[in-house]
Motif scaffolding. Structure first.
Motif, short mmCIF file in Angstrom:
data_model
loop_
_atom_site.label_atom_id
_atom_site.label_comp_id
_atom_site.label_asym_id
_atom_site.label_seq_id
_atom_site.Cartn_x
_atom_site.Cartn_y
_atom_site.Cartn_z
N GLY A 277 0.94 -1.31 0.18
CA GLY A 277 0.07 -0.05 0.01
C GLY A 277 0.97 1.17 -0.28
N GLN A 278 1.71 1.18 0.51
CA GLN A 278 2.88 2.49 0.77
C GLN A 278 3.33 2.56 -0.33
OE1 GLN A 278 5.52 0.70 4.09
NE2 GLN A 278 3.71 1.27 5.59
N LEU A 279 3.70 1.46 -0.76
CA LEU A 279 4.70 1.41 -2.66
C LEU A 279 3.58 2.07 -3.60
CD1 LEU A 279 6.59 -1.64 -2.59
CD2 LEU A 279 7.82 0.70 -2.12
N SER A 280 2.21 1.38 -3.52
CA SER A 280 1.01 2.14 -4.34
C SER A 280 0.64 3.32 -4.09
CB SER A 280 0.04 1.09 -4.36
OG SER A 280 -0.69 1.44 -5.22
N GLU A 281 0.64 3.73 -3.29
CA GLU A 281 0.22 4.60 -2.96
C GLU A 281 1.30 6.06 -3.32
OE1 GLU A 281 -2.77 6.20 -2.58
OE2 GLU A 281 -3.50 3.56 -1.65
N ALA A 282 2.84 5.36 -2.93
CA ALA A 282 3.48 6.67 -3.35
C ALA A 282 3.78 6.62 -5.31
CB ALA A 282 4.61 6.57 -2.81
N GLY A 283 2.98 5.92 -6.02
CA GLY A 283 3.01 5.94 -7.09
C GLY A 283 3.84 5.30 -7.35
N LEU A 284 5.16 4.62 -6.56
CA LEU A 284 5.81 3.21 -6.33
C LEU A 284 5.00 1.41 -7.88
CD1 LEU A 284 8.47 4.52 -3.89
CD2 LEU A 284 8.38 5.73 -6.56
N ASN A 285 4.70 1.67 -8.55
CA ASN A 285 4.22 0.24 -8.61
C ASN A 285 4.85 -0.48 -9.85
OD1 ASN A 285 1.28 1.58 -7.43
ND2 ASN A 285 1.35 2.73 -9.06
N GLY A 286 6.80 -0.46 -9.43
CA GLY A 286 7.29 -0.70 -10.23
C GLY A 286 7.71 -0.73 -11.82
N ARG A 287 8.33 -2.12 -12.16
CA ARG A 287 8.88 -1.47 -13.67
C ARG A 287 8.42 -0.39 -13.85
NH1 ARG A 287 11.08 -6.75 -16.66
NH2 ARG A 287 12.37 -7.73 -15.79
N LYS A 288 6.72 -0.53 -14.24
CA LYS A 288 5.80 0.76 -15.22
C LYS A 288 6.52 2.49 -15.03
CE LYS A 288 1.48 -0.66 -12.56
NZ LYS A 288 0.79 -1.45 -13.10
N SER A 289 6.73 2.27 -13.27
CA SER A 289 7.09 3.85 -13.23
C SER A 289 8.52 3.79 -12.89
CB SER A 289 5.85 3.80 -11.60
OG SER A 289 6.51 2.64 -10.84
N GLY A 290 9.16 2.67 -13.93
CA GLY A 290 10.40 3.14 -13.37
C GLY A 290 11.10 2.69 -11.57
N ARG A 291 10.58 2.25 -10.50
CA ARG A 291 10.79 2.42 -9.08
C ARG A 291 9.53 1.06 -8.67
NH1 ARG A 291 12.30 6.13 -4.34
NH2 ARG A 291 12.82 4.55 -3.46
N GLY A 292 9.75 0.09 -7.69
CA GLY A 292 9.12 -0.35 -6.67
C GLY A 292 9.95 -1.07 -5.47
N PHE A 293 10.22 -2.18 -5.43
CA PHE A 293 10.71 -2.87 -4.60
C PHE A 293 12.34 -2.68 -5.08
CE2 PHE A 293 7.69 -5.55 -3.61
CZ PHE A 293 7.77 -5.08 -1.93
N TYR A 294 12.51 -2.32 -6.17
CA TYR A 294 14.28 -1.93 -7.28
C TYR A 294 13.90 -0.67 -7.96
CZ TYR A 294 15.25 -6.71 -6.24
OH TYR A 294 16.03 -8.28 -5.67
N SER A 295 15.44 -0.25 -7.82
CA SER A 295 15.33 1.05 -8.85
C SER A 295 15.65 1.20 -10.22
CB SER A 295 15.96 1.67 -8.39
OG SER A 295 15.26 2.65 -7.20
N TYR A 296 15.16 0.89 -11.93
CA TYR A 296 14.84 0.96 -12.70
C TYR A 296 15.33 1.68 -13.82
CZ TYR A 296 12.12 -3.09 -11.29
OH TYR A 296 11.85 -4.17 -10.69
N ALA A 297 16.25 1.41 -15.39
CA ALA A 297 17.11 2.92 -15.78
C ALA A 297 16.18 3.83 -15.86
CB ALA A 297 17.69 1.59 -17.19
N ALA A 298 14.57 3.95 -16.71
CA ALA A 298 13.79 4.17 -17.12
C ALA A 298 12.16 3.81 -16.70
CB ALA A 298 13.39 4.98 -18.37
N PRO A 299 11.45 4.39 -16.63
CA PRO A 299 9.49 4.14 -16.60
C PRO A 299 9.32 2.23 -17.76
CG PRO A 299 9.32 6.48 -15.99
CD PRO A 299 10.29 5.42 -16.73
N GLY A 300 8.89 1.70 -17.44
CA GLY A 300 9.42 0.07 -18.12
C GLY A 300 10.03 -0.35 -18.81
N SER A 301 11.04 0.14 -18.31
CA SER A 301 12.51 -1.08 -18.43
C SER A 301 12.69 -1.51 -17.21
CB SER A 301 13.75 0.06 -18.33
OG SER A 301 15.09 -0.49 -18.21
N GLY A 302 13.18 -2.46 -18.24
CA GLY A 302 13.92 -4.28 -17.02
C GLY A 302 14.85 -3.60 -16.46
N GLU A 303 15.33 -3.17 -17.02
CA GLU A 303 17.10 -2.78 -16.51
C GLU A 303 16.79 -2.01 -14.99
OE1 GLU A 303 20.76 -0.09 -17.76
OE2 GLU A 303 19.13 -0.37 -18.91
N VAL A 304 17.28 -3.28 -14.25
CA VAL A 304 18.18 -2.90 -12.31
C VAL A 304 18.95 -1.51 -12.36
CG1 VAL A 304 18.18 -3.35 -10.70
CG2 VAL A 304 16.31 -5.03 -11.56
N VAL A 305 18.95 -0.52 -11.84
CA VAL A 305 20.00 -0.24 -11.21
C VAL A 305 20.16 0.57 -9.89
CG1 VAL A 305 19.78 1.58 -13.62
CG2 VAL A 305 18.78 2.39 -11.86
#
Length: 605
Positions: A277-305
């Motif tokens: 809930g905390q991640l979702s409310e913050a807009g950190l929804n995973g790959r599609k937003s560029g950040r979730g449990f991990y951080s990604y190179a860009a929204p929609g990217s699968g490259e973990v940075v």
């Protein structure tokens, strides 16, 4: 006279499901459209966004171009596929479809609005399928003008690659509609599994409970995200770790599915972990937003940075002790496998058992294993011979006097292990690290049997030890940093991947694996699905190397029950109580492959 009623038209047979409308051209809708067009269907892709429609066309062009390069399609076939796909922004263009598949966002009001509009557009015999995996198919059907033609058709992402399709019928669905879409799924090259209407169905019903527990484990700071994901990939052979998978699915989507599951089951294991809930409310929804449990190179990217939580080079804070000689206590499969691992890595190994004859037999098992490796080209004759020469069998633990690391791999009985550690405390030199391979017992109980609890740690290898890359490194509240660093360094030296976890029931892997297995048993117990269908769903829909019932029969139902009882006692969660069906099978002596019967029957040797 009674009034004669005109019967409702029966859904057409699958061969006439030639024209399919796909409502919603996101990733899933676009993938479904590709599957259908490549199987010869005329497809109308409908989305309110013109940009989404253009993206879908571009994605199909790109996918078919790749197929041509890989010689899976000819240019002529590609042209025909592209010619069978057209897009629209108007639902009215679904009028000529034999089947409509909606894959719009997981909001009931949105889906209901689509179905209501379709009622006024499509022909009476058209089948309407929802792609939901969380919302009620029955409710959508009941709110439709013709509920008998409404069902669920749940594809898995990516739709072109994943073989599973769950065909979901409600109590209102006509059998002919189910038969028609089931035949279509087979014609698409998919494996259809028939399921009833409940949140998550089979695959997601098991998967999301497991993902939720992994999120809760991370939230409790029990283990790092990297260690949780590595543990489940290396310990269970899964294609992705649970937290990376949550990022791929979408944190908001996972939360929606879990909310629906919890509303139906009231099982606390399905109550979404607060971090979702905390991640979702913050807009950190995973790959599609560029950040979730991990951080990604860009929204929609699968490259973990790398980010602030990524482990750095200074992960080890203490210097370990030098280990040259290792003692392994035990004579079973696990003990001989661990001894083989150390010997192949260059360590001198003392293999001690209750009697020299048992130790010699254990060394013989190592010899046979090494010879198999030579036959398969994984090891040279010389390397196998040298490894075997490094193993010295012994009939008593007194032979551990000069070892730098002692590893016990005896029966999973706390009293037996405590007695063994008391003996190790007496015979091992000061500074030797003492390790237990327990998978379910408290490491601290072994440590307290010694006068040196700071030197005691858990090293949970997985079976078969020579092949499995994972070792769970289990620290108690008393384990020293020096002992911990020693064991991590040794793991790397023997080419294993160490993951850190605290001393609590199940550690990482079993704490996540066995509730999932228990929930699978509950599905069978409730007559929701068969073991065969559940196994197929998890292999084809989740990418699992084995279905839950295959795995239960391999592990042993008695072993599984014992671990589930330990988890239930430790966490006091009613959802972790062993399924009665599992207890009944164990009581009947049906323990799996080793007895010739568990959830399935096996030929006796």
């Amino acid at each position: 006279m009674g009034r004669t009623s005109t019967p409702e038209p029966s859904p057409a047979p699958s061969l006439s499901l030639r024209t399919v409308a796909v409502i919603g051209l996101g990733t899933m809708g676009t993938g479904i459209a590709e599957v259908l067009t490549r199987a010869g269907r005329e497809v109308i892709g409908i989305d309110i966004s013109e940009a989404a429609a253009r993206t879908a066309v571009a994605a199909l062009e790109s996918a078919t171009a790749r197929a041509v390069r890989r010689e899976k399609l000819t240019e002529e076939e590609r042209t025909a596929v592209l010619g069978r796909f057209r897009t629209s922004t108007e639902l009215a263009d679904a009028a000529g479809a034999d089947l409509v598949i909606e894959v719009v966002p997981e909001h009931y009001e949105t889906k209901h609005e689509v179905f209501t509009a379709l009622d006024a557009v499509v022909r009476p015999e058209t089948i309407l399928a929802t792609g939901t995996n969380a919302l009620s198919v029955t409710r959508l059907a009941a709110d439709s003008a013709r509920p008998e033609r409404v069902l669920g058709l749940h594809f898995f992402n990516p739709a072109p690659a994943m073989k599973l399709v769950e065909v979901v019928s409600s109590v209102l669905t006509a059998p002919a509609a189910v038969a028609a879409v089931t035949d279509l799924a087979r014609d698409l090259g998919k494996e259809p599994v028939a399921v009833g209407d409940r949140p998550g169905f089979v695959a997601d019903g098991l998967l999301f409970g497991y993902l939720n527990q992994a999120a809760a484990m991370y939230e409790a700071k029990y283990a790092t995200r990297e260690d949780i994901d590595a543990a489940m990939k290396l310990g269970c052979g899964l294609p992705m770790g649970p937290l990376a998978l949550l990022d791929l699915i979408g944190i908001d989507t996972a939360r929606t599915v879990l909310e629906a599951m919890y509303a139906a089951s009231r099982d606390r294991l399905h109550a979404p972990a607060p971090i979702l809930g905390q991640l979702s409310e913050a807009g950190l929804n995973g790959r599609k937003s560029g950040r979730g449990f991990y951080s990604y190179a860009a929204p929609g990217s699968g490259e973990v940075v790398p980010d602030d939580l990524t482990p750095g080079d200074a992960h080890e804070t203490a210097a370990g002790r030098t280990v040259r000689r290792v003692g392994v206590a035990g004579s079973g499969t696990m003990a001989s496998g661990i001894a083989e691992v150390f010997a192949k890595a260059g360590y001198e190994v003392v293999l001690a058992a209750r009697g020299l004859d048992k130790a010699e037999k254990a060394k013989g098992r190592i010899d046979r294993s090494l010879r198999r490796s030579v036959e398969k080209g994984r090891l040279t004759e010389e390397a196998a011979r040298e490894a075997l020469e490094r193993v010295t069998p012994a009939g008593a633990l007194d032979a551990f006097a000069e070892v730098d690391l002692a590893v016990e791999a005896v029966a999973e009985d706390l009293a037996v292990k405590q007695q063994l550690f008391a003996t190790l405390d007496k015979v091992c030199k000061p500074g030797a690290v003492l390790a237990t391979t327990t998978s379910s017992l408290p490491v601290i109980a072994c440590a307290r049997a010694t006068s040196r609890p700071r030197d005691v740690i858990g090293m949970h290898f997985f079976n078969p030890a020579p092949a499995m890359k994972l070792v769970e490194v289990v620290r108690t509240v008393l384990t020293s940093e020096e002992a911990h660093a020693t064991v991590r360094a040794v793991c790397r030296q023997v080419r294993k991947h160490p993951v850190d976890c605290g001393d609590r029931a199940g550690f990482i892997v079993n704490a996540l694996l066995f509730p999932y297995l228990n929930n699978a048993v509950k599905m069978v117990q409730e007559h929701y699905a068969s073991p065969d269908d559940i196994d197929a769903a998890m292999k084809l829909g989740g990418g699992y190397p084995m279905g839950p019932f295959e795995l239960l029969d391999v592990v042993g139902l008695d072993v599984s029950l014992a671990i589930e009882k330990v988890l239930h006692r430790a966490f006091r969660d009613p959802g972790l109580a062993p399924a009665p069906l599992l207890e009944h099978l164990v009581a009947a002596g049906c323990l799996g492959r080793k007895t010739g019967r568990g959830f399935r029957e096996y030929a006796r040797a």
